[in-house]
Design a protein around this motif. Sequence first.
Motif, short mmCIF file in Angstrom:
data_model
loop_
_atom_site.label_atom_id
_atom_site.label_comp_id
_atom_site.label_asym_id
_atom_site.label_seq_id
_atom_site.Cartn_x
_atom_site.Cartn_y
_atom_site.Cartn_z
N ARG A 1 -11.48 2.79 -4.48
CA ARG A 1 -9.77 2.82 -4.45
C ARG A 1 -9.23 3.82 -5.15
O ARG A 1 -9.70 4.62 -6.39
CB ARG A 1 -9.88 1.38 -5.60
CG ARG A 1 -10.37 0.28 -6.06
CD ARG A 1 -9.64 -0.89 -6.24
NE ARG A 1 -8.25 -1.59 -6.41
CZ ARG A 1 -7.78 -2.08 -7.25
NH1 ARG A 1 -8.92 -1.80 -8.77
NH2 ARG A 1 -6.58 -2.25 -7.43
N ARG B 1 -8.92 1.10 3.45
CA ARG B 1 -8.61 0.14 3.41
C ARG B 1 -8.08 0.15 1.83
O ARG B 1 -7.63 -1.44 1.17
CB ARG B 1 -9.51 -0.88 3.12
CG ARG B 1 -10.65 -1.15 4.74
CD ARG B 1 -11.55 -1.75 4.58
NE ARG B 1 -12.01 -2.34 5.28
CZ ARG B 1 -11.08 -3.60 6.69
NH1 ARG B 1 -10.76 -4.35 6.72
NH2 ARG B 1 -12.60 -3.78 8.21
N GLN B 2 -8.27 0.85 0.63
CA GLN B 2 -8.18 0.88 0.08
C GLN B 2 -7.71 1.41 -1.05
O GLN B 2 -7.46 2.57 -2.48
CB GLN B 2 -9.04 0.20 -1.30
CG GLN B 2 -10.24 -0.90 -1.19
CD GLN B 2 -11.17 -1.14 -2.44
OE1 GLN B 2 -11.16 -1.55 -2.70
NE2 GLN B 2 -12.59 -0.77 -1.86
N THR C 1 -3.97 3.81 -1.74
CA THR C 1 -2.90 2.96 -2.25
C THR C 1 -1.81 4.11 -2.53
O THR C 1 -1.44 5.23 -3.66
CB THR C 1 -2.66 1.96 -3.17
OG1 THR C 1 -3.12 0.97 -3.83
CG2 THR C 1 -0.88 1.79 -4.35
N ARG D 1 0.79 -1.52 0.14
CA ARG D 1 -0.09 0.07 -0.01
C ARG D 1 0.80 1.40 0.24
O ARG D 1 0.39 2.31 -0.89
CB ARG D 1 -1.04 0.02 1.36
CG ARG D 1 -1.75 -1.07 1.30
CD ARG D 1 -2.77 -1.53 2.24
NE ARG D 1 -3.66 0.08 2.38
CZ ARG D 1 -5.16 0.40 3.11
NH1 ARG D 1 -4.22 0.07 4.30
NH2 ARG D 1 -5.15 1.81 2.27
#
Length: 791
Positions: A180, A207-208, A210, A108
């Motif tokens: 995301r 959570r999503q 990067t 991540r």
Amino acid sequence: MDRVAMPEQLRAAGVTARELDTFWLVADRLQNRAIADRLSVSERTVESHISSLLRKLGGTNRISLVAMADDLRDQLERRDASLPMPLSSFVGRTDQLDDLAELVTAHRLVTLTGPAGAGKTRLALQLARTTDALPPATLVDLAALPPGGPVERAFTDALGIDIEGRPARTILRDALSEGRHWLVVDNCEHVADAVAALLSALLSSTRQLTVLATSHGPLRVAGEVVYEVPPLGLPPESATDQDAEAVRLFADRAAAAAPGFAVTQENARDVAAVCRRLDGLPLAIELAAARIRTFSPAELLARLDDRFAFLTDGARGTETRHRTLEEALRWSYDLLDDDERLVLERCSVFPGSFDYDTVAGVVSYAPSTSADFDRAFPRLLDRSLVVSRRRGQTTEYRLLDSVRHFAHRQLVEREGGEAVRDQHARYVFARAVGLGDAVRGSDQPMALAWFDRRWGDLVAAMSWAFESEQYELAWTFVAGVGTAWDVVGVHGVLFDWLDQLLERPWPAGELGQAAAVTAAIALCQQSSARSIEIAELADLATSRASTLLARGWAGGRGPKAGEAEARRQLREAADLFGAAGDPWHRAFALTGLAAVETNADAALACCTESAELFRQCGDLVKRANVLYHMAMRAIEWNVRLDEVGGWIAEASELAERAGTRHEILHVAIVAATFDQACGEYDLAEARFRELLSEFRRLDDRRCVSRCLRGLGLAATRSGDLDTARRHLVEAVRLAAETGPRQRVVDALELLANVETTAGRPDRAELMLKVGAADDPVAELDLLFSAQGRVS
């Protein structure tokens, strides 16, 4: 070329980097000749790439490739709308892009680190354009923020979020929690603490998300993967590989600055050298390539010592700190505290790599303490101002050449640099002298590897000793290594040092004795007359054994009248060293004795004993050297030829194990001589010709003479008497300078044979008479002038 339009389908089809370059140039409607010029390849290579592209992509003709490229560009432009469009092509980095594509899909937070000008931003943006596994990236560029500036506001602005009076971190967390997201957070180094705190909070509450960050060093956030961006790939030393990444970047940017420029056979070596001098740093290479409008690659290379005045005026539209090389490095330097700056500046004293203990021992002096160093040095590593690499179980460090030049300028402004140069010289000299026993066998591979790696340091230290007129310090090093120079390898620069030292007052006491012995033995390779003169400075009362060693070694290479005395001195020296329990120097004296023995059995007996003693001492190099001399004497005397092959084979294996280039070359000479004696004339001649240039570079005149003797024999056999005469005259002169006397006699006999073959028996007779004289050296100039300047 540009990898912007390299979506997954092209990569899956197996399109290579060079084929991709061709693909985009075809899409730009360039013809094969223009593509070949742009890529510095042949038209045939371009045709091959186009055929491969058609096959891999299922195209039918060139027009179909253009259509595919247009479709792909449309797709990419829609995807990359949030990213700045590149103004120049992207070169190389194929391996790094593949590595990072895997990392950002598996982790991540990935942080790209590297020195200023390494191309971190360009690589990050290229990855954002070419990776299909993540959503479109959003760029958060922090370059314009001042230290301590509003980092959270920069994130919200990049994401187009209106904070409406609410806490920015809360809004960011809420916005990034839905769906995301991929953030490219660029230029974190000057606000690293605030960025680290924000990213830690965001990654732990979403959570999503990067993140791909760029910084001079790690952010130190939990779960962070640090990827150090290396410089561009370079061609090997002395090579001219035009496909190396750094060379391709230079060629591309130079062609843009000066249309029509290409890397050619004539300029490839200079282009490669420019790229190596700039350590493959993309920024430095681009700035240098832009100068091709005014200078040739050779002229660029000559100006890199003043690179900060020269590599300026980057492209308009780039960030200010990337407009010149100095500004890029200044950005990193200004982020250091004063202790860190001082350590960095002092590290510039090292011309190459260094280990931790060495740098700590050299740079830790007032006002900097060892504790300051232990704290500051890891910070310099984190900020990529010092780079590291592993060699076996050892970590070595260095400053990239541009960083070193910059840091040295700061050092001169701060404290002049004299103190650290003195510290450096004394440290490396003491280490070199302290390795004497290891060089002679107790741990020879380690010691020789140290001398090989630290040779640049020793040269720099000697330059300082001469510059500061510390001649006793210079003698402490040269004489301290002493007879071990015969193992380390008498580099040509050692003779330059001796030339300068011999013009100064002679040191007193034990240092003067060691200096006389060292200089006398070393100078045997250059001048027997000077060697004999210096040997007389050695004092029998101070050290009888070492004085006899020096006088015998030198005298054995002078006139015939001195050979008997040299044999007596070397026998006594060998006995004294043996009685003193010094087997290495006994063996060394025996090798000198073998060189002046006129009886084959006696000479080979000396060699046999010395070879065994060197074996017992663990000295691979000197045992190899003795086996080389045994083989050479056996060939010259035509005795024990059935054993020569075995001696050569063992000498070669020992020299390779020791890793000493000079001894490997010695073995190659005797191998060539044996080939010639066995009738392998063409092979021997090719070997001698190759070795001649090597020994000229090393300024090893004894071995130059041996190579010329072999080439003279080869030319005589082929009937090229003028060439044979030229080689042999030089061989005679060098043998006269370096001895022993028998080498002069042998070369004169070969020269006499040339004159006889040429129908000049009177000249041949004169040469044989000179060879039989007690001191042929004194007759040589008269002989050659009497022969109508045959040289």
